[in-house]
Scaffold this active site. Structure first.
Site, PDB file in Angstrom:
ATOM      1  N   ASP A  15       8.037  12.091  -0.065  1.00 26.92           N
ATOM      2  CA  ASP A  15       8.467  11.178   0.698  1.00 26.92           C
ATOM      3  C   ASP A  15      10.051  10.868  -0.134  1.00 26.92           C
ATOM      4  O   ASP A  15      10.216  11.349  -1.245  1.00 26.92           O
ATOM      5  CB  ASP A  15       7.778   9.889   0.048  1.00 26.92           C
ATOM      6  CG  ASP A  15       8.389   8.566   0.737  1.00 26.92           C
ATOM      7  OD1 ASP A  15       8.604   8.240   1.918  1.00 26.92           O
ATOM      8  OD2 ASP A  15       8.196   7.672   0.028  1.00 26.92           O
ATOM      9  N   SER A  16      10.705   9.992   0.502  1.00 21.40           N
ATOM     10  CA  SER A  16      11.831   9.561  -0.194  1.00 21.40           C
ATOM     11  C   SER A  16      11.987   8.861  -1.630  1.00 21.40           C
ATOM     12  O   SER A  16      12.722   8.597  -2.093  1.00 21.40           O
ATOM     13  CB  SER A  16      12.905   8.648   0.926  1.00 21.40           C
ATOM     14  OG  SER A  16      11.928   7.462   1.280  1.00 21.40           O
ATOM     15  N   CYS A  78       6.779  10.485   4.605  1.00 21.19           N
ATOM     16  CA  CYS A  78       7.976   9.635   5.087  1.00 21.19           C
ATOM     17  C   CYS A  78       7.956   9.538   6.554  1.00 21.19           C
ATOM     18  O   CYS A  78       8.279  10.497   7.024  1.00 21.19           O
ATOM     19  CB  CYS A  78       9.366  10.190   4.382  1.00 21.19           C
ATOM     20  SG  CYS A  78      10.862   9.156   4.921  1.00 21.19           S
ATOM     21  N   CYS A 189       6.662   2.949   8.677  1.00 20.60           N
ATOM     22  CA  CYS A 189       7.314   3.153   7.541  1.00 20.60           C
ATOM     23  C   CYS A 189       6.402   2.937   6.303  1.00 20.60           C
ATOM     24  O   CYS A 189       5.189   2.154   6.139  1.00 20.60           O
ATOM     25  CB  CYS A 189       8.372   2.042   7.480  1.00 20.60           C
ATOM     26  SG  CYS A 189       9.267   2.090   5.865  1.00 20.60           S
ATOM     27  N   HIS A 191       6.235   1.756   3.615  1.00 16.84           N
ATOM     28  CA  HIS A 191       6.170   0.406   2.649  1.00 16.84           C
ATOM     29  C   HIS A 191       5.325  -0.428   3.531  1.00 16.84           C
ATOM     30  O   HIS A 191       4.740  -1.336   2.803  1.00 16.84           O
ATOM     31  CB  HIS A 191       7.436  -0.056   2.521  1.00 16.84           C
ATOM     32  CG  HIS A 191       8.167   0.581   1.299  1.00 16.84           C
ATOM     33  ND1 HIS A 191       8.497   2.218   1.591  1.00 16.84           N
ATOM     34  CD2 HIS A 191       8.631   0.556   0.193  1.00 16.84           C
ATOM     35  CE1 HIS A 191       9.135   2.608   0.752  1.00 16.84           C
ATOM     36  NE2 HIS A 191       9.394   1.802  -0.287  1.00 16.84           N
TER      37      HIS A 191
END
Ligand code: DGL
Length: 275
Positions: A15-16, A78, A189, A191
């Site tokens: 992931d980022s 991601c 996303c 998050h």
């Protein structure tokens, strides 16, 4: 690698930054035997505001790093990298790779009755219209409404998920959905599942919230079965997990310990530009 070695090889998850831990968490819950090597690109986060070319370049570097760990499969946790880089990098490597967008899109299609689906994600994910392309590729009658919600990422990372300001920002981004008859909303996303209860309270029960992370873990299970790569070693309580980042290892560890079911001991920092 022989068959047994391949079965016990780890899954590469990247992931980022920290957000992909919501995906790693689902893999840990539902595929407890699997070993995981996680990479979070904390030096270059956010990907959501970057160009496609850079997201592909970053993804290639990370895949090369994961290959050095002899992973048997890769999960792009991601959404932004899944939307912008997966199609390209999938053609370049032999290891099976899955992203989070396809599983999320399929789950939303299963959830909708009105054939109207909302998607929220980063600027880059929404601009790519990848959720829409996949959904309409399966059912062209479905309407997809996308909305970028860039402030959700820093709110989660700064620990504001339960703060009152978050309510105002949710209202700012999601009010337009309430005037439509969407009945499924993709949390597109990494998050956003961490804001799930706040979003649920705002949109009410009429709209199903689709978490691609869970669906991705289910897809991964299928993929491992199809390739005869499941780790059948049940001697350990759970798989072995290693964590790598490109910067700020301590901050990563703190965040990880707040959302994973157990405390992680070490996070190693590497120079991803070398790969
Ligand atoms: N991991 C990204 C995603 O799921 C969110 C954070 C970022 O912009 O890099 O799209």
């Amino acid at each position: 690698m022989n068959r047994e070695e391949r079965k016990s090889a780890p899954i590469g998850v990247f992931d980022s930054g920290v957000g992909g831990l919501t995906v790693a968490r689902e893999i840990m819950r539902h595929l407890p035997n699997e070993n995981i090597v996680y990479f979070g690109d904390t030096a270059r986060v956010p990907y959501g505001s970057k160009s496609k070319d850079n997201i592909i370049r970053f993804s290639r570097q990370i895949i090369r790093f994961l290959e050095t760990k002899e992973v048997k499969a890769i999960v792009i946790a991601c959404n932004t990298a899944s939307a912008l880089a997966l199609e390209v990098v999938r053609e370049e490597v032999e290891i099976p790779i899955i992203g989070v967008v396809e599983p999320g899109a399929r789950a939303a299609l299963e959830a909708t009755k009105t054939k109207k689906i909302g998607v929220i994600g980063t600027e880059a994910t929404i601009r790519s219209a990848m959720y829409e392309k996949i959904i309409q590729g399966i059912d062209p009658e479905v309407t997809v409404m996308g909305k970028a919600c860039p402030l959700f990422v820093p709110l989660v990372e700064e620990g504001f998920a339960k703060h009152t300001v978050t309510e105002e920002i949710i209202d700012f981004y999601l009010a337009s959905f309430l005037k439509t008859d969407i009945d499924a909303l993709i949390l597109g996303c990494t998050h956003y599942p961490l804001l799930r209860s706040r979003i649920r309270a705002y949109v009410g029960e009429r709209i199903a919230l689709v978490n691609p992370a869970y669906e991705t873990a289910m897809d991964l299970r299928n993929l491992l079965q199809v390739h005869d790569m499941e780790n059948t070693d049940t001697n350990q309580e759970h798989g072995m997990y290693s964590f790598y980042v490109s910067d700020a290892a301590d901050k990563f560890k703190q965040f990880a310990n707040s959302i994973l079911p157990f405390d992680i001991e070490t996070t190693k920092q590497i120079n991803i530009e070398e790969y």
